[in-house]
Design a protein around this motif. Structure first.
Motif, short mmCIF file in Angstrom:
data_model
loop_
_atom_site.label_atom_id
_atom_site.label_comp_id
_atom_site.label_asym_id
_atom_site.label_seq_id
_atom_site.Cartn_x
_atom_site.Cartn_y
_atom_site.Cartn_z
N ASP A 55 0.84 -1.20 0.00
CA ASP A 55 0.00 0.00 0.00
C ASP A 55 0.87 1.25 0.00
O ASP A 55 1.73 1.42 0.87
CB ASP A 55 -0.91 0.02 1.23
CG ASP A 55 -2.12 -0.89 1.06
OD1 ASP A 55 -2.97 -0.57 0.21
OD2 ASP A 55 -2.22 -1.91 1.77
N LEU A 56 0.62 2.12 -0.94
CA LEU A 56 1.28 3.43 -1.00
C LEU A 56 0.19 4.51 -1.03
O LEU A 56 -0.99 4.21 -1.23
CB LEU A 56 2.15 3.54 -2.25
CG LEU A 56 3.24 2.49 -2.45
CD1 LEU A 56 3.90 2.66 -3.81
CD2 LEU A 56 4.28 2.58 -1.34
N ASP A 57 0.58 5.75 -0.83
CA ASP A 57 -0.39 6.83 -0.98
C ASP A 57 0.16 7.90 -1.92
O ASP A 57 1.33 7.86 -2.33
CB ASP A 57 -0.82 7.43 0.37
CG ASP A 57 0.32 8.06 1.14
OD1 ASP A 57 1.24 8.62 0.50
OD2 ASP A 57 0.30 8.01 2.38
N ASN A 58 -0.69 8.83 -2.26
CA ASN A 58 -0.36 9.88 -3.22
C ASN A 58 0.92 10.64 -2.83
O ASN A 58 1.80 10.87 -3.66
CB ASN A 58 -1.54 10.84 -3.33
CG ASN A 58 -1.36 11.90 -4.39
OD1 ASN A 58 -1.62 11.67 -5.56
ND2 ASN A 58 -0.89 13.08 -3.99
N ASP A 59 1.02 11.02 -1.55
CA ASP A 59 2.16 11.82 -1.10
C ASP A 59 3.48 11.05 -1.19
O ASP A 59 4.51 11.61 -1.56
CB ASP A 59 1.93 12.30 0.34
CG ASP A 59 0.81 13.32 0.41
OD1 ASP A 59 0.48 13.93 -0.63
OD2 ASP A 59 0.23 13.50 1.50
N GLN A 60 3.43 9.75 -0.83
CA GLN A 60 4.65 8.94 -0.91
C GLN A 60 5.18 8.89 -2.34
O GLN A 60 6.38 9.07 -2.59
CB GLN A 60 4.36 7.51 -0.44
CG GLN A 60 4.33 7.31 1.05
CD GLN A 60 4.03 5.86 1.39
OE1 GLN A 60 2.90 5.40 1.27
NE2 GLN A 60 5.04 5.14 1.82
N LEU A 61 4.28 8.63 -3.26
CA LEU A 61 4.69 8.48 -4.66
C LEU A 61 5.08 9.82 -5.28
O LEU A 61 5.95 9.88 -6.16
CB LEU A 61 3.54 7.86 -5.46
CG LEU A 61 3.93 6.96 -6.64
CD1 LEU A 61 4.92 5.90 -6.19
CD2 LEU A 61 2.69 6.32 -7.24
N LYS A 62 4.46 10.88 -4.79
CA LYS A 62 4.80 12.22 -5.28
C LYS A 62 6.23 12.58 -4.92
O LYS A 62 6.97 13.18 -5.71
CB LYS A 62 3.82 13.23 -4.70
CG LYS A 62 3.97 14.64 -5.24
CD LYS A 62 2.92 15.55 -4.63
CE LYS A 62 3.11 16.99 -5.07
NZ LYS A 62 2.12 17.91 -4.45
#
Length: 343
Positions: A55-62
């Motif tokens: 699981d990742l989120d938008n901020d991590q990937l940004k």
């Protein structure tokens, strides 16, 4: 690739093997979660498997765009294909996913979960245009889709539902798939597995206290000219995170029904016979208020109200003014001028 709404559930359970990344988005958060889970289960048996799901989120990937390729290429310690989920995906990830799809590595299924992304969204456009990607829209259930959701849920528990109970549930559920499922599970538990038909009294006893305030209540308040009820219902809708566009469209659907029935009555068709053309049929509790509205509202006044609603929806999308304020202002204006209003 843009997945047609009619094929969304089937695709979620068995996506095309050539698809590497899928965007699941829309205003119905519960349906987004439901279809995302179906996609996960199409790859792994256990949706909580820590070795095959990340699981990742938008901020991590940004902050770290390379994470997407790293996780997609990673090999599970226990073997088997992996799933990479990205929560709260937005347009900030458009370039990241575009670069990945140019030269995808590994065999993991990438699932992006997004909110109510507009048609101009960069992320949507990428998923809808790329051959190795797909976009699944998750809109709120309406009178066409909700009956099937209800029947399928209760039939899994060995139950059947009467037409009156179904009509009541269609009127009082549907704003969020997760809430709808929860309420139906509660109803099935209340009735008991394999115990026959769910009747109207069962639905009222179990659902009535928690789901009576719906978008339809706002529409009824407007058409009846009841400002106090409208204000209370708008507050509840805000607490339930209903957006302005959804509210305006719900009220528009109600006024479209009024306009259609009013037109039939003007042609000389008896009111009760005209009401019989509505699908789904009116729930018995709102039948009398609806008749009163048809008698009071003229076709011209209904057409003007519909024009105001459509214009406000357009302004919500293209002006800088807060959509909630524009929506409330228009609904209050229509309500205040309603011919049904008791002054």
């Amino acid at each position: 690739m843009k997945v047609p709404p009619a094929k969304a559930d089937t695709f979620s359970k068995s996506p095309d093997s050539n698809i590497r990344a899928i965007l699941v988005y829309g205003p119905d958060e519960g349906l987004v979660q439901e279809r995302s889970k179906s996609l996960v289960l199409s790859v792994v048996d256990d949706p909580l498997d820590p070795f095959r799901i990340v699981d990742l989120d938008n901020d991590q990937l940004k902050k770290q765009p390379a994470l997407l390729s790293d996780e997609a290429a990673a090999i599970s310690m226990m073997g088997g294909r992996r799933v990479v989920k990205i929560r709260s995906a937005g347009d900030a990830l458009a370039n990241c996913i575009k670069d990945f799809l140019q030269d995808p590595i590994g065999d993991a299924l990438i699932i992006f979960e997004g909110g109510d992304l507009p048609a101009r969204s960069k992320l949507r456009k990428i998923f809808e245009s790329e051959k190795s990607a797909a976009a699944i829209a998750c809109y709120k259930d309406d009178e066409k889709s909700l009956p099937n959701v209800i029947r399928q849920t209760v039939e899994k528990e060995g139950l059947f539902i009467s037409n009156d109970a179904l009509s009541f549930l269609v009127t009082n559920l549907g704003t969020d798939r997760r809430l709808t499922r929860r309420e139906l599970q509660k109803l099935c538990l209340y009735k008991g597995k394999n115990s026959g038909n769910i009747e109207l009294e069962d639905a009222i006893a179990c659902i009535g206290d928690t789901a009576t305030l719906t978008l339809d209540d706002i529409a009824l308040s407007v058409a009846m000219g009841n400002i106090r009820n409208l204000e209370n219902n708008l507050r509840r809708a805000q607490q339930e995170n209903q957006n302005a566009i959804t509210i305006l469209r719900s009220v528009s659907r109600h006024f479209q029904k009024l306009h259609m029935i009013s037109g039939l009555v003007t042609q000389g068709i008896p009111l009760d016979k005209a009401l019989g053309t509505l699908r789904p049929p009116l729930f018995w509790k709102v039948a009398e208020p609806f008749k009163a509205q048809v008698r009071k509202w003229s076709p011209k006044a209904l057409a003007k109200a519909l024009s105001m609603l459509m214009e406000t929806e357009a302004n919500c999308k293209k002006t800088g003014s807060p959509a909630e304020i524009l929506c409330a202002r228009t609904l209050l204006e229509i309500t205040a001028k309603a011919p049904t209003r008791i002054r």
